[in-house]
Scaffold this motif. Structure first.
Motif, PDB file in Angstrom:
ATOM      1  N   GLN A 219     -40.735  20.880   8.332  1.00  0.00           N
ATOM      2  CA  GLN A 219     -39.286  21.076   9.148  1.00  0.00           C
ATOM      3  C   GLN A 219     -38.957  23.187   9.390  1.00  0.00           C
ATOM      4  O   GLN A 219     -38.335  23.455  10.016  1.00  0.00           O
ATOM      5  CB  GLN A 219     -38.188  21.765   7.834  1.00  0.00           C
ATOM      6  CG  GLN A 219     -38.088  20.264   6.663  1.00  0.00           C
ATOM      7  CD  GLN A 219     -38.753  20.634   5.347  1.00  0.00           C
ATOM      8  OE1 GLN A 219     -40.277  20.506   5.312  1.00  0.00           O
ATOM      9  NE2 GLN A 219     -38.561  20.297   4.691  1.00  0.00           N
ATOM     10  N   VAL A 220     -40.525  24.311   8.765  1.00  0.00           N
ATOM     11  CA  VAL A 220     -39.945  24.903   9.196  1.00  0.00           C
ATOM     12  C   VAL A 220     -41.337  25.623  10.263  1.00  0.00           C
ATOM     13  O   VAL A 220     -42.608  25.249   9.293  1.00  0.00           O
ATOM     14  CB  VAL A 220     -40.007  25.850   8.133  1.00  0.00           C
ATOM     15  CG1 VAL A 220     -40.612  27.881   8.234  1.00  0.00           C
ATOM     16  CG2 VAL A 220     -38.609  25.977   7.375  1.00  0.00           C
ATOM     17  N   LYS A 221     -41.240  25.587  10.985  1.00  0.00           N
ATOM     18  CA  LYS A 221     -42.937  26.056  12.067  1.00  0.00           C
ATOM     19  C   LYS A 221     -43.675  27.078  11.855  1.00  0.00           C
ATOM     20  O   LYS A 221     -42.726  28.243  11.364  1.00  0.00           O
ATOM     21  CB  LYS A 221     -42.613  26.065  13.364  1.00  0.00           C
ATOM     22  CG  LYS A 221     -41.810  24.427  14.024  1.00  0.00           C
ATOM     23  CD  LYS A 221     -42.250  24.302  14.820  1.00  0.00           C
ATOM     24  CE  LYS A 221     -41.995  22.685  15.648  1.00  0.00           C
ATOM     25  NZ  LYS A 221     -41.700  22.106  15.039  1.00  0.00           N
ATOM     26  N   SER A 222     -45.307  27.081  11.765  1.00  0.00           N
ATOM     27  CA  SER A 222     -45.566  27.975  11.061  1.00  0.00           C
ATOM     28  C   SER A 222     -45.017  29.978  11.631  1.00  0.00           C
ATOM     29  O   SER A 222     -44.674  30.823  10.711  1.00  0.00           O
ATOM     30  CB  SER A 222     -47.033  28.207  12.055  1.00  0.00           C
ATOM     31  OG  SER A 222     -48.043  27.327  11.446  1.00  0.00           O
ATOM     32  N   THR A 223     -44.734  29.797  12.830  1.00  0.00           N
ATOM     33  CA  THR A 223     -44.133  31.052  13.570  1.00  0.00           C
ATOM     34  C   THR A 223     -43.244  31.686  12.985  1.00  0.00           C
ATOM     35  O   THR A 223     -42.852  33.087  12.141  1.00  0.00           O
ATOM     36  CB  THR A 223     -43.559  30.852  14.873  1.00  0.00           C
ATOM     37  OG1 THR A 223     -44.944  30.488  15.749  1.00  0.00           O
ATOM     38  CG2 THR A 223     -43.342  32.177  15.617  1.00  0.00           C
ATOM     39  N   ALA A 224     -42.001  30.234  11.955  1.00  0.00           N
ATOM     40  CA  ALA A 224     -40.093  30.979  11.271  1.00  0.00           C
ATOM     41  C   ALA A 224     -41.304  31.328  10.442  1.00  0.00           C
ATOM     42  O   ALA A 224     -41.123  32.470   9.725  1.00  0.00           O
ATOM     43  CB  ALA A 224     -40.040  30.152  11.512  1.00  0.00           C
TER      44      ALA A 224
ATOM     45  N   LEU B 250     -39.816  24.382   1.275  1.00  0.00           N
ATOM     46  CA  LEU B 250     -41.267  23.809   0.305  1.00  0.00           C
ATOM     47  C   LEU B 250     -41.859  23.054   1.356  1.00  0.00           C
ATOM     48  O   LEU B 250     -41.404  21.979   2.408  1.00  0.00           O
ATOM     49  CB  LEU B 250     -40.672  23.091  -1.194  1.00  0.00           C
ATOM     50  CG  LEU B 250     -41.444  22.129  -2.012  1.00  0.00           C
ATOM     51  CD1 LEU B 250     -42.171  23.356  -2.465  1.00  0.00           C
ATOM     52  CD2 LEU B 250     -40.752  21.431  -2.471  1.00  0.00           C
ATOM     53  N   LEU B 251     -43.198  23.102   1.751  1.00  0.00           N
ATOM     54  CA  LEU B 251     -44.152  21.937   2.452  1.00  0.00           C
ATOM     55  C   LEU B 251     -44.598  20.935   1.711  1.00  0.00           C
ATOM     56  O   LEU B 251     -45.164  20.091   2.439  1.00  0.00           O
ATOM     57  CB  LEU B 251     -44.701  23.544   3.401  1.00  0.00           C
ATOM     58  CG  LEU B 251     -43.984  23.416   4.789  1.00  0.00           C
ATOM     59  CD1 LEU B 251     -45.092  24.102   5.836  1.00  0.00           C
ATOM     60  CD2 LEU B 251     -42.779  23.030   5.508  1.00  0.00           C
ATOM     61  N   ILE B 252     -44.906  21.111   0.239  1.00  0.00           N
ATOM     62  CA  ILE B 252     -45.960  19.821   0.379  1.00  0.00           C
ATOM     63  C   ILE B 252     -44.904  18.973  -0.506  1.00  0.00           C
ATOM     64  O   ILE B 252     -43.732  18.918  -0.523  1.00  0.00           O
ATOM     65  CB  ILE B 252     -46.851  20.593  -1.702  1.00  0.00           C
ATOM     66  CG1 ILE B 252     -45.374  21.394  -2.580  1.00  0.00           C
ATOM     67  CG2 ILE B 252     -48.050  22.047  -0.757  1.00  0.00           C
ATOM     68  CD1 ILE B 252     -46.262  21.846  -3.704  1.00  0.00           C
TER      69      ILE B 252
ATOM     70  N   PRO C  28     -48.097  19.547   4.282  1.00  0.00           N
ATOM     71  CA  PRO C  28     -48.063  18.267   3.059  1.00  0.00           C
ATOM     72  C   PRO C  28     -49.991  18.299   3.176  1.00  0.00           C
ATOM     73  O   PRO C  28     -50.091  17.982   1.957  1.00  0.00           O
ATOM     74  CB  PRO C  28     -47.390  18.021   3.223  1.00  0.00           C
ATOM     75  CG  PRO C  28     -47.007  17.699   4.687  1.00  0.00           C
ATOM     76  CD  PRO C  28     -47.070  18.942   5.167  1.00  0.00           C
ATOM     77  N   ASN C  29     -50.886  18.557   4.399  1.00  0.00           N
ATOM     78  CA  ASN C  29     -51.921  17.819   4.335  1.00  0.00           C
ATOM     79  C   ASN C  29     -52.661  18.535   3.281  1.00  0.00           C
ATOM     80  O   ASN C  29     -53.330  19.842   3.259  1.00  0.00           O
ATOM     81  CB  ASN C  29     -52.015  17.376   5.878  1.00  0.00           C
ATOM     82  CG  ASN C  29     -51.393  16.249   6.333  1.00  0.00           C
ATOM     83  OD1 ASN C  29     -50.553  15.679   5.539  1.00  0.00           O
ATOM     84  ND2 ASN C  29     -51.014  16.349   7.451  1.00  0.00           N
ATOM     85  N   ILE C  30     -53.497  17.871   3.287  1.00  0.00           N
ATOM     86  CA  ILE C  30     -55.144  18.170   1.257  1.00  0.00           C
ATOM     87  C   ILE C  30     -56.305  18.187   2.268  1.00  0.00           C
ATOM     88  O   ILE C  30     -56.170  16.965   3.669  1.00  0.00           O
ATOM     89  CB  ILE C  30     -55.189  17.993   0.728  1.00  0.00           C
ATOM     90  CG1 ILE C  30     -54.048  17.827  -0.198  1.00  0.00           C
ATOM     91  CG2 ILE C  30     -56.272  18.664   0.159  1.00  0.00           C
ATOM     92  CD1 ILE C  30     -53.572  18.068  -1.510  1.00  0.00           C
TER      93      ILE C  30
END
Ligand code: DP6
Length: 346
Positions: A204-209, A269-271, A301-303
């Motif tokens: 939902q939230v890209k790295s740039t943001a 929260l991305l996890i 979320p990926n490990i």
């Protein structure tokens, strides 16, 4: 290539992705990192890009996995115009760019590092066609240009260990391009990275943001200080082959990064529950086996499960029997540390 010497041709590069151990999170100016970062270059997860060029007027056609993609085409055209500021010959060529990834598009793996690095290397091969150029200078310029497309891409041009960002801990380090860390124990050049795809959903939230939310973040200064200290610590861990130190620092950095997301304004929260379940299973496995296996996360979320080659025979069956249940469609991509991009044509 000189403007007087315009001709047609084709270049092709394969560039891998990379996984940061000390994370780049926060930037300023023209894609400059607020703190230095260190990554392991991967080998299997990669983007292959070719460019057919011919004399023309700067037209760009972009195909991703065989299909014209207008959104990418627009982004790539803007990017090339930016690079053309330094290399005006690009305004006098028409480019047909074809790009594909070795991993499924739906895997939720960040592809900007491998994609922008492969593109920057192809453009470098075109603009320097016919000119004798030192390999190090070529890669430095490609890293500089890759950075303008995506910060983490600056670290994908070479390997096995890359550092991007000026630091007093490494001579010749620079904010504008990544450099290879040379003094590294060989155990790290054959490290394994099994990427457990916990979720394939678009984040939902890209790295740039996410980087932007570090401006004015209540804990930003502490985070930048931590990262700068971690650079010095990690360089000595890498030099000494200190696997215990690597495990501790790697997980500290991954959780610091996600703590920044959870405490930004607004927080996010991305996890996912599966991410937490895998981390807990990992901690149990490590306590029982005594193996130096650890995890890191990028902005998702990926490990990334990291371990030395010598632990592979024990770690792989454990992943298969205990962890695939947490992965979307049981997906796990087994990768390893590699030496960087390769030129395939041109
Ligand atoms: C968490 O390089 O994707 O993976 O420069 O805006 O394209 P842009 O960001 P990007 O950020 C990567 C963030 C990270 C950490 C890292 O790779 O160092």
């Amino acid at each position: 290539m000189n403007a007087s010497d315009l001709r047609s041709g084709r270049v092709k590069w394969r560039s891998p992705s990379n996984i940061a151990i000390v994370k780049y999170w926060g930037k300023h100016g023209e894609q400059l990192p607020t703190n230095p970062s260190i990554s392991l270059t991967l080998s299997e997860a990669a983007t292959t890009t070719s460019i057919d060029y011919k004399p023309g007027s700067g037209l760009v056609e972009f195909l991703f996995e065989g299909n014209r993609n207008e959104e990418f085409e627009d982004r790539v055209t803007k990017y090339i115009n930016r690079i053309a500021g330094e290399h005006s010959v690009l305004h006098q060529l028409d480019l047909k760019i074809e790009s594909s990834n070795s991993f499924p598009h739906s895997a939720g793996i960040a592809s900007s590092a491998s994609a922008m690095s492969a593109l920057a290397l192809c453009l470098g091969s075109i603009v320097h066609k016919g000119a004798a150029m030192d390999e190090r200078a070529f890669l430095e310029e490609a890293s500089f240009n890759a950075r303008l497309g995506s910060g983490s891409a600056s670290r994908s041009v070479a390997g096995p260990v890359m550092l991007w960002g000026a630091t007093e801990h490494l001579l010749n380090s620079h904010d504008e391009w990544a450099v290879q860390v040379e003094d590294v124990d060989p155990v790290f050049s054959t490290f394994r990275d099994s990427i457990l795809i916990v979720s394939k959903e678009e984040k939902q939230v890209k790295s740039t943001a996410g980087h932007a939310l570090m401006n004015g973040h209540p804990y930003a200064q502490q985070r930048f200080d931590n990262a700068r200290n971690h650079i010095g610590e990690l360089l000595s861990i890498l030099r000494n082959g200190d696997l215990g130190g690597f495990v501790d620092l790697c997980e500290q950095e991954a959780l610091d990064l996600h703590a920044m997301m959870m405490t930004s304004v607004p927080p996010y929260l991305l996890i996912r529950p599966g991410t937490v379940a895998v981390i807990e299973a990992l901690h149990d496995f490590r306590a029982q086996s005594g193996l130096p296996v650890c995890m890191t996360l990028d902005a998702g979320p990926n490990i990334h499960m990291l371990y030395p080659e010598s632990a592979e025979a024990q770690v792989r069956p454990w992943i298969d029997s205990e962890l695939l249940r947490y992965c979307a469609d049981g997906m796990c991509i087994h990768d390893r540390v590699g030496t960087g991009a390769k030129q395939l044509e041109g």
